[in-house]
Design a protein around this motif. Structure first.
Motif, short mmCIF file in Angstrom:
data_model
loop_
_atom_site.label_atom_id
_atom_site.label_comp_id
_atom_site.label_asym_id
_atom_site.label_seq_id
_atom_site.Cartn_x
_atom_site.Cartn_y
_atom_site.Cartn_z
N LYS A 136 -48.10 -32.74 -10.67
CA LYS A 136 -49.51 -32.50 -11.01
C LYS A 136 -50.35 -32.92 -9.82
O LYS A 136 -50.27 -34.07 -9.35
N SER A 151 -37.50 -35.70 -21.71
CA SER A 151 -38.14 -34.70 -20.87
C SER A 151 -39.60 -35.05 -20.66
O SER A 151 -40.23 -35.69 -21.53
N GLN A 152 -40.12 -34.68 -19.49
CA GLN A 152 -41.50 -34.94 -19.15
C GLN A 152 -42.13 -33.69 -18.57
O GLN A 152 -41.46 -32.91 -17.89
N SER A 153 -43.41 -33.55 -18.84
CA SER A 153 -44.13 -32.42 -18.27
C SER A 153 -45.56 -32.82 -17.95
O SER A 153 -46.13 -33.69 -18.63
N PRO A 154 -46.15 -32.23 -16.91
CA PRO A 154 -45.48 -31.37 -15.93
C PRO A 154 -44.60 -32.20 -14.99
O PRO A 154 -44.68 -33.42 -14.99
N SER A 155 -43.82 -31.54 -14.19
CA SER A 155 -43.01 -32.27 -13.22
C SER A 155 -43.85 -32.71 -12.03
O SER A 155 -43.59 -33.75 -11.42
N THR A 186 -43.12 -37.53 -13.77
CA THR A 186 -44.18 -36.62 -13.35
C THR A 186 -44.78 -37.19 -12.08
O THR A 186 -45.24 -38.34 -12.06
#
Lengths: 114, 114
Positions: free
Chosen positions: B11, B5-9, B109
Motif C-alpha cells: 500500500k 492472509s493479509q491484504s493488501p500486500s 502489508t
C-alpha cells in the motif's frame, strides 16, 4: 517489563561451521521464550520455544536452544551451518502472564559462506 | 489448510491519508495480534485480541492507530492521518490462544507513506 536483546545484527559463518546466535532476556516473571526465522521473501516461522519444561529445546532444521536462568540467556545453535540457513532470526519473549503477545529482539541476519 | 492472509500486500499512500489493513486469521484461532516491522528493526507489538475479551492496546503508538475484530474472524487495522514514520511492514498473527502457543504469521502489508 519483558524484553530481549540480540547481540550482533549480522553473523557470518562458513558452511559446515557452528552457528551461534545470542539472545538475552529480561523478565519479571518466568519467561516463555521463542526463536522465529524469516527466510527471504517469506513470513516468520517458529523455530522453537521454551515454556518452562526442558531447558534444552530442539527445533526444526537441526536448531536448538538452551535456557540458562543464571545467565538470562536463550542462545540458538546449530552444529553445522547449511546454505539454506541464511535468513533473519528473531528472539522473542512473551508479554505479561496471561497475555500471549510477544516482544521481539531486533534480529540477527545470518549469512552462510560457501 | 489456509494460513493467515493479509491484504493488501503493498500500500502506497500520501501523508495525511487514512489507510485500512486487513487480516484473515486461521479458522478457529481465538487470538489475533498485530505487529509492526520498520526497516532494519525487530517486530514491535501493536495490539492483541483474545476471544471476546477487551483487546490489549498497550502497544499502539498513538491515537491515530486503531483496530477492530469481528468475533473470532477478520481484523482491520486503521491508521488515520498517516505520517512518513508509519512506513513499515504490518504483520498479523493468530494462535489458538493458549499460553506459549505458536503464533502463525501472515505475509504482511508493506505500507509506504510518501
Amino acid at each position: 517489563a519483558q524484553s530481549v536483546t540480540q547481540l550482533g545484527s549480522h553473523v557470518s559463518v562458513s558452511e559446515g561451521a557452528l552457528v551461534l546466535l545470542r539472545c538475552n532476556y529480561s523478565s519479571s516473571v518466568p519467561p516463555y521464550l521463542f526463536w522465529y526465522v524469516q527466510y527471504p521473501n517469506q513470513g516468520l516461522q517458529l523455530l522453537l520455544k521454551y515454556t518452562s519444561a526442558a531447558t534444552l529445546v530442539k527445533g526444526i532444521n537441526g536448531f536448538e536452544a538452551e535456557f540458562k536462568k543464571s545467565e538470562t540467556s536463550f542462545h540458538l545453535t546449530k552444529p553445522s551451518a547449511h546454505m539454506s540457513d541464511a535468513a533473519e532470526y528473531f528472539c522473542a519473549v512473551r508479554g505479561r502472564p496471561g497475555a500471549n503477545n510477544l516482544f521481539f529482539g531486533t534480529g540477527t541476519r545470518l549469512t552462510v559462506i560457501p | 489448510g489456509a494460513g493467515v492472509s493479509q491484504s493488501p500486500s503493498n500500500k502506497v499512500t500520501e501523508k495525511g491519508k487514512d489507510v485500512e489493513l486487513r487480516c484473515d486469521p486461521i479458522s478457529g484461532h481465538t487470538a489475533l495480534y498485530w505487529y509492526r516491522q520498520r526497516l532494519g528493526q525487530g517486530l514491535e507489538f501493536l495490539i492483541y485480541f483474545q476471544g471476546n475479551s477487551a483487546p490489549d492496546k498497550s502497544g499502539l503508538p498513538s491515537d491515530r492507530f486503531s483496530a477492530e475484530r469481528t468475533g473470532e474472524s477478520v481484523s482491520t487495522l486503521t491508521i488515520q492521518r498517516t505520517q512518513q514514520e508509519d512506513s513499515a511492514v504490518y504483520l498479523c498473527a493468530s494462535s489458538i490462544g493458549l499460553a506459549g502457543g505458536e503464533q502463525f504469521f501472515g505475509p504482511g502489508t508493506r505500507l509506504t507513506v510518501l
